[in-house]
Write an enzyme that holds these catalytic residues in place. Structure first.
Site, mmCIF file in Angstrom:
data_model
loop_
_atom_site.group_PDB
_atom_site.id
_atom_site.type_symbol
_atom_site.label_atom_id
_atom_site.label_comp_id
_atom_site.label_asym_id
_atom_site.label_seq_id
_atom_site.Cartn_x
_atom_site.Cartn_y
_atom_site.Cartn_z
ATOM 1 N N LYS A 31 26.327 44.908 71.974
ATOM 2 C CA LYS A 31 25.147 45.968 72.149
ATOM 3 C C LYS A 31 25.419 46.667 70.836
ATOM 4 O O LYS A 31 26.653 47.088 70.464
ATOM 5 C CB LYS A 31 25.285 46.434 73.533
ATOM 6 C CG LYS A 31 23.927 47.404 73.763
ATOM 7 C CD LYS A 31 24.176 48.009 75.275
ATOM 8 C CE LYS A 31 23.470 47.185 76.207
ATOM 9 N NZ LYS A 31 23.333 48.134 77.351
ATOM 10 N N LYS A 47 29.009 48.758 66.971
ATOM 11 C CA LYS A 47 28.677 47.249 67.875
ATOM 12 C C LYS A 47 29.777 47.620 69.063
ATOM 13 O O LYS A 47 31.101 47.450 68.595
ATOM 14 C CB LYS A 47 29.098 46.193 66.902
ATOM 15 C CG LYS A 47 28.930 44.750 67.376
ATOM 16 C CD LYS A 47 28.805 43.832 66.150
ATOM 17 C CE LYS A 47 28.757 42.421 66.754
ATOM 18 N NZ LYS A 47 28.523 41.597 65.645
ATOM 19 N N ASP A 139 26.159 30.990 59.140
ATOM 20 C CA ASP A 139 25.062 31.678 60.057
ATOM 21 C C ASP A 139 24.057 32.542 59.155
ATOM 22 O O ASP A 139 23.463 33.499 59.734
ATOM 23 C CB ASP A 139 25.708 32.288 61.225
ATOM 24 C CG ASP A 139 24.799 32.274 62.406
ATOM 25 O OD1 ASP A 139 23.884 31.560 62.265
ATOM 26 O OD2 ASP A 139 24.859 33.177 63.200
HETATM 27 P P1 ADP Z 1 26.144 39.849 67.748
HETATM 28 O O1 ADP Z 1 27.494 39.353 67.178
HETATM 29 O O2 ADP Z 1 25.987 39.741 69.439
HETATM 30 O O3 ADP Z 1 24.937 38.483 67.470
HETATM 31 P P2 ADP Z 1 25.082 41.163 65.512
HETATM 32 O O4 ADP Z 1 25.876 41.653 64.880
HETATM 33 O O5 ADP Z 1 24.196 40.096 65.342
HETATM 34 O O6 ADP Z 1 25.276 40.789 67.171
HETATM 35 O O7 ADP Z 1 23.917 42.459 65.978
HETATM 36 C C1 ADP Z 1 22.724 42.504 67.161
HETATM 37 C C2 ADP Z 1 21.660 43.266 66.344
HETATM 38 O O8 ADP Z 1 22.036 44.542 66.167
HETATM 39 C C3 ADP Z 1 21.368 42.762 65.038
HETATM 40 O O9 ADP Z 1 20.306 41.605 64.988
HETATM 41 C C4 ADP Z 1 20.718 44.065 64.315
HETATM 42 O O10 ADP Z 1 19.338 44.103 64.858
HETATM 43 C C5 ADP Z 1 21.590 45.276 65.057
HETATM 44 N N1 ADP Z 1 22.448 45.697 64.339
HETATM 45 C C6 ADP Z 1 23.619 45.067 63.915
HETATM 46 N N2 ADP Z 1 24.435 45.687 63.056
HETATM 47 C C7 ADP Z 1 23.648 46.602 62.668
HETATM 48 C C8 ADP Z 1 23.625 47.725 61.665
HETATM 49 N N3 ADP Z 1 24.938 47.692 61.123
HETATM 50 N N4 ADP Z 1 22.824 48.440 61.428
HETATM 51 C C9 ADP Z 1 21.631 48.516 62.251
HETATM 52 N N5 ADP Z 1 21.563 47.685 63.278
HETATM 53 C C10 ADP Z 1 22.514 46.625 63.500
#
Ligand code: ADP
Length: 683
Positions: A31, A47, A139
């Site tokens: 999240k 995160k 990815d």
């Molecule tokens: P996971 O590893 O669980 O797939 P992600 O790293 O892809 O998670 O993050 C999930 C979502 O959170 C992303 O698709 C994006 O929408 C949001 N997100 C992630 N990192 C950032 C960030 N640095 N700034 C803004 N939104 C973010």
């Protein structure tokens, strides 16, 4: 400024240094919440991962953290701090307020060649750097590219990256990533070179930028794999010959015939109108020490500059690293290199930076990360305004030099380092084809020419596919984003076969009933009664919207009808609190790419229209004023998709808009669902 804070047992490392706000995204593992670093006032993304829930995927998170510690580039999202407790892992990251590139593309339908070039150059820059550091990303997709406040791209999600011990020239075996973006050699379960596979994904990504849809797409995985291994896709008529050529050179089935990232740096398509190759060197090289930041931190910590430098150079990715990197980021953006002297939120005279140095003990965190939410961020007021900042000049450090294609270039036998594991297929996307999407496809197909030149010597029917192995608990979790109930369209069932009847089908009737009941319960709980349109009325207004185009219809088949078309009067009976939330009216915002314009002027009517359509689409929702927090459910009671729809007022033009934000779930499925909701709402 929000300062409501939740007390936790023992010290709370995260809250000691950050304010934590609302969820801004979520993926298969994490999240992500918006936060603010107290000392610098900088916004960050946090995160949050629960170790227990991660299970076998914990190593993936470790891989991501290690990679991000080693990467520092203007187009790679920066890691600032890692906090690990017995139950959770927090990664504090550079905040990218512009959302995902995916949402940007779909909001615009597709991008012009010029705009695609701007983004593509940044992707090439990031990938050349990532490869030069010995990593393959594996990815690459528009969901993993975020847009920062300056509208620049930042690459995220390094959980599947690989760094072969002998260099990028060594073959990998693990089949991973999202199938639609996966190179043929991965799909076929062959050993592959990471950088070559990344170039294929970059080709798919460029196609998505220029076209607004995927080159290889099928809800049936076997058919999708077949399309990819054949390497055939259609070039829509709007692609320039230069774009067609570049795509063809990147999406070559035979990896050795594919362009390399090095070749992309000065490819004629990439350099058109720039007349210069893509700059890929890091403007923020790792290990660089900035004296201004050290001085400011030394003053704050009441230490010598020397000992502060020693501390920073440990690169522990603790609060010291975070403070240094955030200060540096401020400096690079021309902001004052200053830390807050005495944040009111801290007790005693110790600065947070100082406190962090004193207490490095493991801390216990609540299992429920939601407990740490502390209100919503006021974007209007700038936190740093209340500090006496000093102005500094923009600083551009020297870049580091390396090899964009990675250190080793020879293809060697399969290393033992990598073991093959379950292919992690993207969610049973079971993408539905909404009527207008299908229309557009048909239309596009008339206007396309099939690309057959990328097949080379492999022009033969390849029937050998690496079957998707049974899902590990992990991959099924990560990919359980699909929702039968969501994926069906008026004329299609989940298997994509046509059904008769024009009413929306929601997976099996039991789950449809279940969803309807849930939606009904929620409505009842909220004590909202909406007099829904009669079906005839709704279909009529939809027909009218579709035919009375009058130039207001959006490109790509987004249907917007006019408000004043004799719609039924709505009666909304609300509880006092709901009434209050609505009485304040919708937010007034500027037109942004994630806002769908309607042709209407009455926000309540738009809201009610959307509310009436959500149960039909099997979407659960909770309502807060003009914001609808929507969710869809999978067969096993898991949330497969979460997103927000907010009815808001726009100033120029003075119409009602609907702001959309995806929080969780497969991006393409989300696109089709929201399109479906908004077009069915006939707003
Ligand atoms: P996971 O590893 O669980 O797939 P992600 O790293 O892809 O998670 O993050 C999930 C979502 O959170 C992303 O698709 C994006 O929408 C949001 N997100 C992630 N990192 C950032 C960030 N640095 N700034 C803004 N939104 C973010």
């Amino acid at each position: 400024m929000p300062v409501e804070r939740t007390e936790h047992r023992g010290a709370d490392e995260l809250h000691k240094y950050y304010e934590v706000y609302e969820t801004i995204g979520s993926g298969g593992f994490a999240k992500v919440k918006l936060g603010r670093h107290l000392l610098t006032g900088e916004k960050v993304a946090i995160k949050i991962m629960n170790k227990k829930a991660l299970g076998d995927d914990l190593p993936r998170v470790k891989v991501e953290i290690e990679a991000m510690k080693n990467l520092s580039h203007q187009h790679v999202c920066r890691l600032y701090q890692v906090i690990e407790t017995s139950t959770q892992i927090f990664m504090v990251l550079e905040y990218c307020p512009g959302g995902e590139l995916f949402d940007y593309i779909i909001a615009k339908d597709r991008l012009s060649e010029e705009e695609s070039r701007v983004f593509f150059r940044q992707i090439v820059s990031a990938m050349a750097y990532v490869h030069s550091q010995g990593y393959a990303h594996r990815d690459l997709k528009p969901e993993n590219l975020l847009i920062d406040e300056d509208h620049n791209l930042k690459l995220i999600d390094f959980g599947l990256c690989a760094k072969p011990k002998g260099g990028l020239g060594y073959e990998l075996m693990t089949c991973c990533g999202s199938p639609a973006y996966a190179a043929p050699e991965l799909i076929q379960g062959k050993a592959y070179i990471g950088s070559e596979a990344d170039v294929w994904s970059m080709g798919v990504l460029l196609f998505a930028l220029l076209c607004g849809y995927l080159p290889f797409d099928d809800e049936n995985h076997m058919l999708l794999y077949r399309k990819i291994t054949r390497g055939r896709y259609d070039n829509p008529r709007w692609l320039s010959p230069g774009s067609v050529l570049l795509l063809n050179q990147m999406m070559q089935v035979e990896p050795k015939r594919r362009l390399t990232v090095r070749q992309l740096l000065d490819h004629p398509w990439a350099t058109k109108d720039y007349n210069s190759p893509v700059e890929w060197h890091s403007r923020q090289p790792l290990g660089h020490i900035d004296e201004d930041c050290i001085t400011e931190m030394a003053v704050n910590m009441k230490r010598s500059r020397e000992s502060t430098t020693v501390l920073v150079k440990e690169w522990r990715y603790d609060h010291t690293t975070a403070t240094y990197l955030l200060l540096l980021s401020k400096k690079q953006r021309g902001k004052p290199v200053r830390l807050r002297r005495e944040p009111a939120v801290f007790e005693g005279s110790c600065s947070p930076l100082h406190q962090g140095l004193q207490s490095r003990e493991a801390l216990h965190f609540s299992e429920d990360e939601d407990a740490i939410i502390v209100g919503s961020l006021d974007f209007g007021s700038d936190y740093i305004d209340d500090c006496p900042w000093v102005s500094v000049k923009k600083h551009t450090p020297q870049g580091v030099r390396g090899q964009p294609d990675g250190a080793a270039t020879t293809r060697l036998a399969s290393p033992s380092a990598e073991k093959r594991f379950a292919y992690s297929p993207t969610p049973e996307r079971g993408r539905k084809t909404t009527p207008h999407r299908q229309e557009r496809r048909d239309r596009d197909q008339e206007q396309t020419s099939e690309n057959k030149e990328n097949i080379g010597s492999q022009e033969k029917d390849i029937e050998i596919f690496a079957l998707p192995p049974p899902r590990t608990p992990v991959s099924s979790k990560k990919n359980a984003r699909s929702n039968k109930n969501v994926l069906t369209t008026p004329n299609q069932n989940v298997n994509g076969t046509k059904t008769n009847g024009g009413t929306p089908k929601g997976g099996d009737s039991a789950s449809k009933e279940h969803n309807k009941k849930r939606a009904a319960d929620i409505k009842e709980l909220a004590n909202i009664e909406i007099m829904a349109f009669s079906p005839e009325r709704r279909s009529r207004s939809l027909d009218m919207a579709a035919t009375e185009d009058s130039g207001k219809k959006k490109r790509g088949g987004k249907v917007f009808g006019s408000l004043e078309r004799g719609l039924d009067k709505m009666i909304t009976m609300l509880t006092p609190s709901k009434r209050r939330a609505l009485r304040d009216g919708p937010r007034k915002i500027k037109v942004q790419y994630n806002v769908t314009l309607t042709s209407q002027t009455n926000p309540d009517q738009v809201l009610n229209q959307i509310l009436s359509i959500l149960p039909e689409k099997n979407v659960d929702f909770t309502q807060k004023g003009y914001t609808l927090k929507c969710r869809t459910w999978g067969d096993f009671g898991k949330v497969t998709m979460a997103f927000e729809l907010e009815v808001c007022l726009l100033q120029r033009p003075e119409v009602v808009g609907v702001r959309r934000q995806r929080l969780k779930g497969d991006a393409w499925v989300y696109k089709h669902l929201v399109e479906d909701i908004l077009s069915s709402s006939s707003i």
